[in-house]
Design an enzyme around this catalytic site. Structure first.
Site, PDB file in Angstrom:
ATOM      1  N   HIS A  12       0.811  -1.184   0.069  1.00 55.64           N
ATOM      2  CA  HIS A  12       0.010   0.177   0.013  1.00 55.64           C
ATOM      3  C   HIS A  12       0.946   1.348  -0.034  1.00 55.64           C
ATOM      4  CE1 HIS A  12      -0.090  -0.584   4.643  1.00 55.64           C
ATOM      5  NE2 HIS A  12       0.778   0.143   4.337  1.00 55.64           N
ATOM      6  N   HIS A  59      -1.050   5.112   9.660  1.00 54.82           N
ATOM      7  CA  HIS A  59       0.424   5.419   9.824  1.00 54.82           C
ATOM      8  C   HIS A  59       0.509   6.842  10.498  1.00 54.82           C
ATOM      9  CE1 HIS A  59      -0.112   2.901   6.413  1.00 54.82           C
ATOM     10  NE2 HIS A  59       1.169   2.567   6.414  1.00 54.82           N
ATOM     11  N   GLU A 240       4.624  -5.461   8.495  1.00 57.35           N
ATOM     12  CA  GLU A 240       3.002  -5.242   8.079  1.00 57.35           C
ATOM     13  C   GLU A 240       2.552  -6.514   7.313  1.00 57.35           C
ATOM     14  OE1 GLU A 240       3.148  -0.428   6.719  1.00 57.35           O
ATOM     15  OE2 GLU A 240       3.516  -1.947   5.131  1.00 57.35           O
TER      16      GLU A 240
HETATM   17 FE   LIG Z   1       2.274   0.866   5.486  1.00 62.29          FE
END
Ligand SMILES: [Fe+2]
Lengths: 279, 131
Positions: A12, A59, A240
């Site tokens: 992403h 984030h 992640e």
């Molecule tokens: Fe990320």
């Protein structure tokens, strides 16, 4: 009843969103990446899900440091696009599915997964870049989205095994919803990458390939990868990938790999993408 | 003090753990304010005055003013919050990462176009020492 028919794993990387938003997708640096997602877009158009569950991480946009939930489920009607520091991405707001989200919360908590309930939340590139990759740039996103945000910002992130188990519980929860719905679940982030410190720019294609292979061949092996191995072998931000294991857990024991794509680089990232159909 | 920190052995890396999060709390909360355009403007107009509003240490303040990215990581900034400082400067993640590695942005981009940095030689501090 509602069914989870497929899972999508995808990076992403924010620069991918910026490339589209700034009209750079056709440039030589970006063209191979977007070409690699073309078959995925076609698959998505053909599959036409009613609802997406998108497992991603915030984030430091929706959540500052006052509260850092490990597993947070978005229960709102709508999720606005966050301004991450350069203005919000020019993409449509994300429409939620509060009724189904409420059902998921009830089912998951009684199934002993202690979810955080989020009734107001902005979404960042972690959620919107996968939408852009799989749907392009429509006026409205073609289906409703339930965001599931996982803490991978402050160590430790939940383990891969825990994410996998939560995925299994999500499958049970979705199957107990009476409405006839086609659901696709996304696991986002990764693959190997590190964006901090003198070691930034690290990639590990062998690690990534084994991970992609074992999503269908031996997911149990992947659930045993300890956090330190992601950090050491695949980069500080590769943790992640535990979110891909939630996606995999939600697909049931047998899957068929429909498509995969792997490309270095997007900014600092080794980009990986896979489509798995539940069998 | 958290006893078990196997990741401290990874070279060139500052894992954002509970202790760094505690040391960097106000620093990260300052960085978080840069999500708003009005705050970015105020910060650009007078960095010292803007920073004076936060309970950050002298060392953290100096590192922000100098854009000493690695020092900021060491002092408890998390990279995703730090990126907002780079964005405020009109820079990208890629630029910030290149600065952390001591390369020019062009050298960094070329490294990535060539497949990125191999983990060989970068797995542990002892392995790094041999290179
Ligand atoms: Fe990320």
């Amino acid at each position: 009843m509602a069914r989870i028919v497929a899972g999508v794993g995808t990076s992403h990387t924010p620069a991918i969103g910026a490339a589209v938003d700034n009209g750079k997708a056709g440039q030589p640096y970006w063209q191979p990446l977007f070409e690699g997602y073309e078959p995925a877009k076609q698959w998505m158009a053909k599959t036409a899900p009613d609802v997406l569950i998108i497992v991603y991480n915030d984030h430091v946009n929706a959540f500052d440091f006052k509260m850092i939930p490990t597993f947070a489920l978005g229960c709102a009607e709508e999720f606005p696009i966050a301004d991450e520091g350069w203005g919000p991405r020019p993409v449509p707001a994300v429409k939620g599915y509060p009724e189904l989200a409420a059902h998921l919360i009830q089912s998951l908590v009684l199934d002993e997964f202690d979810m955080t309930i989020v009734n107001e939340m902005q979404v960042d590139h972690g959620l919107t870049v996968p939408l852009t990759l799989l749907f392009g740039s429509p006026q409205q996103w073609p289906c409703r989205v339930i965001p599931l945000a996982v803490n991978v910002v402050q160590y430790p992130a939940p383990t891969g095994r825990r994410c996998y188990q939560l995925g299994q519980a999500i499958r049970r929860a979705v199957q107990s919803w009476p409405e006839d719905l086609k659901v696709v679940i996304f696991g986002t982030g990764g693959m190997s990458h590190q964006i901090q410190g003198p070691r930034a720019g690290l990639t590990n294609p062998a690690f990534d390939k084994a991970f992609l292979d074992d999503l269908s061949r031996d997911p149990e092996r992947l659930t045993r990868i300890p956090p330190i191995e992601y950090l050491r072998e695949a980069g500080a931000e590769a943790i992640e990938l535990v979110m891909w294991l939630m996606m995999r857990g939600a697909l049931g024991p047998k899957v068929e790999e429909i498509y995969r794509f792997y490309h270095i680089p997007a900014s600092s990232t080794a980009v990986g993408h896979i489509i798995l159909e539940s069998r | 003090m958290v006893a078990d920190k196997p990741y401290e052995d990874i070279p060139g890396t500052w894992i954002f753990d509970a202790e760094r999060a505690r040391a960097g709390y106000h620093l990260n909360q300052f960085l978080y304010t840069l999500m708003k355009e009005e705050n970015r403007k105020a910060f650009r107009a007078d960095e010292r005055a803007y920073l004076a509003k936060f309970k950050i240490s002298e060392a953290q303040r100096e590192a922000v003013l100098k854009r000493d990215w690695n020092r900021l990581l060491e002092l408890g900034a998390v990279v995703y919050a730090l990126a907002k400082l780079a964005f405020t400067d009109g820079r990208s993640y890629q630029y910030m990462a290149s600065q952390m590695t001591g390369m020019s942005e062009k050298e960094y981009v070329d490294m990535m176009l060539n497949g990125g940095r191999s983990p060989d030689g970068w797995r542990s501090k002892s392995e790094r020492g041999r290179h």
